[in-house]
Enzyme design. Structure first.
Site, short mmCIF file in Angstrom:
data_model
loop_
_atom_site.label_atom_id
_atom_site.label_comp_id
_atom_site.label_asym_id
_atom_site.label_seq_id
_atom_site.Cartn_x
_atom_site.Cartn_y
_atom_site.Cartn_z
N SER A 112 -7.87 4.02 9.23
CA SER A 112 -8.48 3.82 7.82
C SER A 112 -7.86 2.55 7.09
CB SER A 112 -8.29 5.49 6.95
OG SER A 112 -9.31 5.46 5.40
N HIS A 129 0.77 -1.17 0.40
CA HIS A 129 0.08 -0.79 0.06
C HIS A 129 0.89 1.40 -0.11
CE1 HIS A 129 -3.26 2.33 1.24
NE2 HIS A 129 -2.86 2.99 1.58
N1 URA Z 1 -6.05 6.67 2.12
C1 URA Z 1 -6.26 6.26 3.40
O1 URA Z 1 -7.51 5.00 3.03
N2 URA Z 1 -6.68 6.75 3.95
C2 URA Z 1 -6.64 7.80 4.80
O2 URA Z 1 -7.30 7.93 5.95
C3 URA Z 1 -5.43 8.23 3.85
C4 URA Z 1 -5.27 8.04 2.31
#
Ligand code: URA
Length: 427
Positions: A187, A86
């Protein structure tokens, strides 16, 4: 799920600098997902979290509650080790495109759930959708089946994966509450943990084109995410990488796919190749495949075969021509010297103004639009040489894009100091 809290008491606790209890966190996220806590209450709580922060215990519980708001994918029928990557988002960051098939060709399965671009940063799904016919919405059965058959899938997260995050992220986006380390970490990690991967490599970007502009904040975000992943049984490692200059020469959608194909064919810009290989090595190590050399697999052509298989499995035509913008505007150097800066923020905003990005999440993107760099920092130039070109279907977009890009690219008499691409590793 525990009941009996008033949202306003939860908000007041955090507003006054207190620590939320586990029961308060479970309740507020569940109630928000069900619609029993209103958007304005959640917005106030998000702002209190942004201003007051969270303890590691609160972040862990918040993440667990976001995972519990939806389903957790079961990848146990995939017989290869799983590893995902990611990136926190950058300009010209097309690394997922060559990396995913490369790591699959090395023997891992790569469950790559990706996002769309917002603002000046591009999104993998927008880039991929410039390939004619390619679908980025797969059912869970299609996703897991493709991991078994092809070893990789790059698609959007389904609606049932961390729905609390989907709702909260949209709210944060319009309430100035994105830039909170606890909220960003929970998140990202709730989605990655719910996706079911066993190993995860995080590319945490640092610099003008990134969410995190300075190394200290990037380090704290990386540490928080690595700890969350490991606590949930996902072997997690982070690289902090430079995002003060765009990655590669292409910034946009189809232009980034074309550059990724060059990498898969054994060429491409040196920085894109170097970061692809660095992240591949980390993913293979984390998946227990450290004896495979990704550089050898890349030059063998197997990663390109794997790319073509992924594109075909998702309905795309790997041989179809990619969209090309109708209009181009070259920008030339006004003096002799060395390119000193190519600022990621300015170039990212220019690509956005040309139509490559979107201002609101429901806006369409232009697949052909973007910026093509002809020179990178450290390159020698003569007055009149092309520094970069702007591409769009709508020439009325050129003036605003030129204004952003011009200040971003500077030429000086002496060459600049070279910056390392990988700044730190956090495990
Ligand atoms: N990407 C995400 O998935 N969540 C965030 O809060 C910031 C970037």
């Amino acid at each position: 799920m525990s009941e009996g809290f008033a949202a306003v008491d939860v908000i007041r606790t955090k507003r006054d600098g207190g620590v939320l209890s586990g029961a308060q966190i479970d309740w507020v996220l569940d109630a928000y997902t069900r619609g029993a806590v209103a958007d304005e209450q959640m917005a106030a709580l998000a702002m209190a979290i942004l201003l007051r922060g969270m303890t590691p215990g609160e972040i862990a519980r918040w993440t667990a509650a976001m995972i519990a708001s939806g389903e957790r994918l079961d990848l146990s029928t995939v017989d290869r080790p799983t590893a995902d990557k990611h990136s926190t988002g950058g300009v010209g960051d097309k690394i997922t495109l060559p990396l995913t098939p490369l790591v699959a060709a090395c023997g891992a399965a790569v469950p790559q759930l990706s996002g769309r671009g917002l603002g000046h940063t591009g999104g993998t799904l927008d880039k991929l959708e410039s390939i004619p016919g390619l679908r980025t919405r797969l059912t869970n059965e299609e996703f897991v089946g493709q991991l078994r058959d092809v070893g990789a899938a790059i698609c959007a997260a389904g609606d049932e994966l961390a729905p609390a995050d989907r709702k909260l992220y949209a709210l944060r986006d319009v309430t100035g509450t994105v830039e909170s380390i606890p909220l960003i970490a929970s998140s990202i990690m709730s989605k990655k943990i719910a996706e079911g991967t066993s190993a995860l490599v995080l590319d945490v970007k640092v610099g003008t084109g990134a969410f995190m502009k300075d190394l200290g904040n990037a380090r704290e975000l990386a540490r928080t995410m690595v700890d969350l992943g490991n606590a949930h049984g996902v072997t997690t490692v982070a690289l902090l990488t430079d995002m003060s200059t765009p990655l590669g020469l292409a910034i946009g959608n189809a232009v980034e796919v074309a550059e990724s194909l060059e990498v898969l064919a054994g060429g491409g810009p040196a920085d894109v190749v170097a970061l692809t290989l660095a992240l591949a090595r980390e993913m293979l190590d984390a998946a227990g495949l450290s004896d495979v050399d990704p550089a050898a697999v890349l030059s063998s052509g197997q990663a390109m075969d794997s790319w073509r298989a992924v594109v075909r499995a998702q309905g795309g035509d790997p041989d179809a021509a990619l969209p090309v913008a109708r209009e181009t505007e070259p920008v030339r150097a006004s003096r002799d010297g060395y390119v000193s800066t190519v600022d990621a923020w300015g170039i990212g905003v220019a690509a956005w103004r040309l139509g490559a990005g979107r201002a609101r999440k429901e806006d369409p993107v232009s697949f052909g639009a973007g910026v093509l760099l002809h020179r990178r920092p450290g390159d020698r130039v003569r007055a009149g040489d092309v520094l970069y070109e702007l591409r769009t279907d709508e020439p009325e977009r050129f003036p605003a894009a030129l204004a952003e890009a011009e200040g971003a690219v500077t030429v000086t008499e002496a060459p600049p100091e070279q910056r390392p691409l990988v700044l730190e590793r956090i495990a």
